[in-house]
Design a protein around this motif. Structure first.
Motif, PDB file in Angstrom:
ATOM      1  N   VAL A   1      33.751 -12.578  16.444  1.00 47.56           N
ATOM      2  CA  VAL A   1      32.714 -11.970  17.034  1.00 47.56           C
ATOM      3  C   VAL A   1      31.362 -11.963  16.608  1.00 47.56           C
ATOM      4  O   VAL A   1      30.390 -11.696  17.136  1.00 47.56           O
ATOM      5  CB  VAL A   1      32.731 -10.358  16.628  1.00 47.56           C
ATOM      6  N   SER A   2      30.985 -13.082  15.429  1.00 46.16           N
ATOM      7  CA  SER A   2      29.906 -13.332  15.001  1.00 46.16           C
ATOM      8  C   SER A   2      30.017 -14.789  14.671  1.00 46.16           C
ATOM      9  O   SER A   2      31.006 -15.415  14.557  1.00 46.16           O
ATOM     10  CB  SER A   2      29.437 -12.455  13.751  1.00 46.16           C
ATOM     11  N   ASN A   3      28.639 -15.329  14.560  1.00 44.05           N
ATOM     12  CA  ASN A   3      28.623 -17.020  14.007  1.00 44.05           C
ATOM     13  C   ASN A   3      29.242 -17.255  12.905  1.00 44.05           C
ATOM     14  O   ASN A   3      28.986 -16.897  11.741  1.00 44.05           O
ATOM     15  CB  ASN A   3      27.155 -17.084  13.903  1.00 44.05           C
ATOM     16  N   PRO A   4      30.454 -18.001  12.953  1.00 40.05           N
ATOM     17  CA  PRO A   4      31.332 -18.395  11.945  1.00 40.05           C
ATOM     18  C   PRO A   4      30.524 -19.262  10.808  1.00 40.05           C
ATOM     19  O   PRO A   4      31.296 -19.568   9.765  1.00 40.05           O
ATOM     20  CB  PRO A   4      32.640 -18.959  12.516  1.00 40.05           C
ATOM     21  N   PHE A   5      29.689 -20.020  11.504  1.00 38.73           N
ATOM     22  CA  PHE A   5      29.042 -21.123  10.680  1.00 38.73           C
ATOM     23  C   PHE A   5      27.761 -20.502   9.597  1.00 38.73           C
ATOM     24  O   PHE A   5      27.329 -21.016   8.695  1.00 38.73           O
ATOM     25  CB  PHE A   5      28.138 -21.991  11.495  1.00 38.73           C
ATOM     26  N   GLU A   6      27.813 -19.074   9.771  1.00 35.34           N
ATOM     27  CA  GLU A   6      27.085 -18.379   8.702  1.00 35.34           C
ATOM     28  C   GLU A   6      28.131 -17.851   7.436  1.00 35.34           C
ATOM     29  O   GLU A   6      27.413 -17.227   6.804  1.00 35.34           O
ATOM     30  CB  GLU A   6      26.361 -17.430   9.288  1.00 35.34           C
ATOM     31  N   LEU A   7      29.353 -17.939   7.698  1.00 37.39           N
ATOM     32  CA  LEU A   7      30.092 -17.471   6.797  1.00 37.39           C
ATOM     33  C   LEU A   7      29.898 -18.054   5.415  1.00 37.39           C
ATOM     34  O   LEU A   7      29.712 -19.337   5.231  1.00 37.39           O
ATOM     35  CB  LEU A   7      31.613 -17.666   7.388  1.00 37.39           C
ATOM     36  N   ARG A   8      30.213 -17.169   4.357  1.00 35.03           N
ATOM     37  CA  ARG A   8      30.226 -17.703   3.159  1.00 35.03           C
ATOM     38  C   ARG A   8      31.588 -17.283   2.115  1.00 35.03           C
ATOM     39  O   ARG A   8      31.878 -16.033   2.766  1.00 35.03           O
ATOM     40  CB  ARG A   8      29.200 -17.349   2.194  1.00 35.03           C
ATOM     41  N   ALA A   9      32.024 -17.624   1.272  1.00 30.59           N
ATOM     42  CA  ALA A   9      33.057 -17.264   0.473  1.00 30.59           C
ATOM     43  C   ALA A   9      32.685 -15.625  -0.214  1.00 30.59           C
ATOM     44  O   ALA A   9      31.640 -15.578  -0.398  1.00 30.59           O
ATOM     45  CB  ALA A   9      33.488 -17.845  -0.604  1.00 30.59           C
ATOM     46  N   GLY A  10      33.550 -14.675   0.261  1.00 29.41           N
ATOM     47  CA  GLY A  10      33.458 -13.433  -0.050  1.00 29.41           C
ATOM     48  C   GLY A  10      33.047 -12.672   1.259  1.00 29.41           C
ATOM     49  O   GLY A  10      32.875 -11.376   0.883  1.00 29.41           O
ATOM     50  N   ASP A  11      32.780 -13.274   2.432  1.00 26.36           N
ATOM     51  CA  ASP A  11      32.466 -12.440   3.412  1.00 26.36           C
ATOM     52  C   ASP A  11      33.718 -12.043   4.072  1.00 26.36           C
ATOM     53  O   ASP A  11      34.809 -12.309   3.619  1.00 26.36           O
ATOM     54  CB  ASP A  11      31.468 -13.409   4.494  1.00 26.36           C
ATOM     55  N   THR A  12      33.729 -11.255   5.109  1.00 24.06           N
ATOM     56  CA  THR A  12      34.678 -11.179   6.206  1.00 24.06           C
ATOM     57  C   THR A  12      34.482 -11.507   7.535  1.00 24.06           C
ATOM     58  O   THR A  12      33.613 -11.776   7.901  1.00 24.06           O
ATOM     59  CB  THR A  12      35.072  -9.707   6.332  1.00 24.06           C
ATOM     60  N   LEU A  13      35.749 -11.737   8.304  1.00 24.53           N
ATOM     61  CA  LEU A  13      35.574 -12.482   9.431  1.00 24.53           C
ATOM     62  C   LEU A  13      36.417 -11.564  10.486  1.00 24.53           C
ATOM     63  O   LEU A  13      37.561 -11.209  10.287  1.00 24.53           O
ATOM     64  CB  LEU A  13      35.987 -13.710   9.448  1.00 24.53           C
ATOM     65  N   THR A  14      35.675 -11.122  11.683  1.00 30.61           N
ATOM     66  CA  THR A  14      36.438 -10.389  12.433  1.00 30.61           C
ATOM     67  C   THR A  14      36.580 -11.103  13.596  1.00 30.61           C
ATOM     68  O   THR A  14      35.687 -11.833  14.222  1.00 30.61           O
ATOM     69  CB  THR A  14      35.589  -9.050  13.088  1.00 30.61           C
ATOM     70  N   LEU A  15      37.984 -11.218  14.255  1.00 34.94           N
ATOM     71  CA  LEU A  15      38.014 -12.144  15.586  1.00 34.94           C
ATOM     72  C   LEU A  15      38.796 -11.184  16.693  1.00 34.94           C
ATOM     73  O   LEU A  15      39.498 -10.220  16.360  1.00 34.94           O
ATOM     74  CB  LEU A  15      39.409 -13.058  15.081  1.00 34.94           C
ATOM     75  N   ASP A  16      38.350 -11.539  17.840  1.00 30.20           N
ATOM     76  CA  ASP A  16      38.667 -11.044  19.178  1.00 30.20           C
ATOM     77  C   ASP A  16      39.909 -11.702  19.379  1.00 30.20           C
ATOM     78  O   ASP A  16      40.052 -12.818  19.642  1.00 30.20           O
ATOM     79  CB  ASP A  16      37.817 -10.929  20.085  1.00 30.20           C
ATOM     80  N   VAL A  17      41.295 -10.896  19.603  1.00 25.43           N
ATOM     81  CA  VAL A  17      42.635 -11.481  19.769  1.00 25.43           C
ATOM     82  C   VAL A  17      42.682 -11.316  21.366  1.00 25.43           C
ATOM     83  O   VAL A  17      42.790 -10.454  21.776  1.00 25.43           O
ATOM     84  CB  VAL A  17      43.735 -11.168  19.256  1.00 25.43           C
ATOM     85  N   LEU A  18      42.673 -12.487  22.110  1.00 26.88           N
ATOM     86  CA  LEU A  18      42.624 -12.475  23.793  1.00 26.88           C
ATOM     87  C   LEU A  18      43.868 -13.210  24.255  1.00 26.88           C
ATOM     88  O   LEU A  18      44.190 -14.223  23.980  1.00 26.88           O
ATOM     89  CB  LEU A  18      41.359 -13.158  24.211  1.00 26.88           C
ATOM     90  N   TYR A  19      44.253 -12.217  25.152  1.00 23.28           N
ATOM     91  CA  TYR A  19      45.464 -12.873  26.089  1.00 23.28           C
ATOM     92  C   TYR A  19      44.919 -12.775  27.429  1.00 23.28           C
ATOM     93  O   TYR A  19      44.785 -11.841  27.872  1.00 23.28           O
ATOM     94  CB  TYR A  19      46.817 -12.160  25.817  1.00 23.28           C
ATOM     95  N   GLU A  20      44.851 -13.856  28.178  1.00 26.49           N
ATOM     96  CA  GLU A  20      44.397 -13.889  29.511  1.00 26.49           C
ATOM     97  C   GLU A  20      43.011 -13.171  29.811  1.00 26.49           C
ATOM     98  O   GLU A  20      42.868 -12.567  30.571  1.00 26.49           O
ATOM     99  CB  GLU A  20      45.384 -13.291  30.589  1.00 26.49           C
ATOM    100  N   GLY A  21      42.243 -13.671  28.581  1.00 27.20           N
ATOM    101  CA  GLY A  21      40.811 -12.980  28.598  1.00 27.20           C
ATOM    102  C   GLY A  21      40.679 -11.659  28.386  1.00 27.20           C
ATOM    103  O   GLY A  21      39.589 -11.066  28.246  1.00 27.20           O
ATOM    104  N   ARG A  22      41.833 -10.877  27.893  1.00 31.69           N
ATOM    105  CA  ARG A  22      41.865  -9.387  27.664  1.00 31.69           C
ATOM    106  C   ARG A  22      42.152  -9.199  26.171  1.00 31.69           C
ATOM    107  O   ARG A  22      42.992  -9.919  25.664  1.00 31.69           O
ATOM    108  CB  ARG A  22      42.650  -8.625  28.579  1.00 31.69           C
ATOM    109  N   PRO A  23      41.461  -8.254  25.376  1.00 32.37           N
ATOM    110  CA  PRO A  23      42.067  -7.746  23.910  1.00 32.37           C
ATOM    111  C   PRO A  23      43.474  -7.491  24.024  1.00 32.37           C
ATOM    112  O   PRO A  23      43.994  -6.797  24.794  1.00 32.37           O
ATOM    113  CB  PRO A  23      41.118  -6.642  23.754  1.00 32.37           C
ATOM    114  N   LEU A  24      44.086  -8.114  23.076  1.00 31.85           N
ATOM    115  CA  LEU A  24      45.587  -7.752  22.754  1.00 31.85           C
ATOM    116  C   LEU A  24      45.706  -7.099  21.503  1.00 31.85           C
ATOM    117  O   LEU A  24      45.170  -7.733  20.179  1.00 31.85           O
ATOM    118  CB  LEU A  24      46.395  -9.036  22.877  1.00 31.85           C
ATOM    119  N   SER A  25      46.325  -5.975  21.214  1.00 29.43           N
ATOM    120  CA  SER A  25      46.336  -5.317  20.021  1.00 29.43           C
ATOM    121  C   SER A  25      47.800  -5.568  19.248  1.00 29.43           C
ATOM    122  O   SER A  25      48.735  -6.089  20.140  1.00 29.43           O
ATOM    123  CB  SER A  25      46.485  -3.589  20.100  1.00 29.43           C
TER     124      SER A  25
END
Length: 275
Positions: free
Chosen positions: A180-204
């Motif tokens: 959901v944000s620029n992964p190239f700005e990540l550093r150790a100690g951060d969190t990364l949030t990912l949208d999981v998409l199936y056929e373009g739609r969010p999947l829980s």
């Protein structure tokens, strides 16, 4: 020469199917994820478990797509050469920006013995299939499945880290994870949030597994929430692999003799130490 290539392609394809059938994760791995604009960056196709495995060649007959999306949306084929290792290459050719590499195989049918199939369902968080097998007395029956792979990775060419924000755009794969944000700005100690998409739609409810090169074991297993988002902790520097599986009942129609259809996605990312 063509007569020689056809049997070779068939043999390589069979080997690729066999390797995929006995392993879990399937990923793309660039030689580096940050490069100069004048470098050519080899990309490996790999299959294995816990971020350890074997490389696979690029075989056009086995790939639906193996593409590089560069600045301006230009699309190029990543395949370096038939049956080559490394399988592909990113060529910035002086153009700075983010290069997205996306792959899809043609899919394969597989039969897995009952103990192995049950263990795989537990490890990948496919609780609905495991529950179905338990409720219908199928725990001692082999698993019949058709699976398709959708890995992707990125290469940032040049020193403009802000260009990495384009990694937050979907690659129109059937099943994928999108930061959901620029992964190239990540550093150790951060969190990364990912949208999981199936056929373009969010999947829980999808389990996202994380691995770090050289760690030798899974780091985390987190589920996507009601909005299809999964947040993972980046607890160290290194090369990370994020992997997930989605499975649905197979459509009952002529020619379909498997019970489940599964979709596998992954992405790789290099995380530098804290500044």
């Amino acid at each position: 020469m063509l007569k020689l290539l056809k049997p070779l392609a068939a043999a390589l394809a069979a080997a690729a199917v066999a390797s995929s059938a006995t392993a879990h994760e399937f990923w793309l791995e660039p030689s580096k994820s940050r490069a100069t604009v004048d470098e050519e960056i080899p990309v490996t196709i790999a299959v294995g478990q816990h971020f350890v495995g074997n490389t696979l060649p690029w075989i056009p007959q086995r790939a639906v797509r193996f593409d590089v999306y560069g600045p301006g949306g230009k699309m190029e084929e990543a395949g370096a050469a038939f049956a080559a290792d490394p399988a592909g290459i990113v060529r910035p050719a002086g153009r700075p920006g983010l290069y997205i590499v996306a792959y899809q195989n043609v899919g394969d049918r597989i039969t897995i013995d009952a103990p192995t199939f049950n263990k795989y369902l537990e490890e990948e968080g496919l609780d609905h299939i495991l529950r179905h097998r338990q409720e219908n007395g199928l725990m001692d029956q082999p698993g019949q499945e058709f699976y398709t792979r959708f890995p992707k990775t990125w290469v940032l060419a040049g020193d403009n880290v802000n260009a990495g924000r384009w990694a937050a755009a979907p690659s129109k794969l059937t099943f994928e994870m999108v930061p959901v944000s620029n992964p190239f700005e990540l550093r150790a100690g951060d969190t990364l949030t990912l949208d999981v998409l199936y056929e373009g739609r969010p999947l829980s409810g999808i389990q996202v597994n994380t691995f770090v090169k050289g760690a030798g074991e899974r780091i985390q297993a987190v589920r996507s929430d009601a909005n299809g988002r999964a947040t993972v902790t980046i607890d160290r520097a290194g090369r990370w692999l994020f992997a997930a599986v989605h499975a649905i009942p197979a459509e009952k129609k002529p020619g379909v003799d498997w019970d489940w259809e599964s979709f596998w996605t992954s992405l790789t990312l290099d995380v530098p130490p804290p500044q």
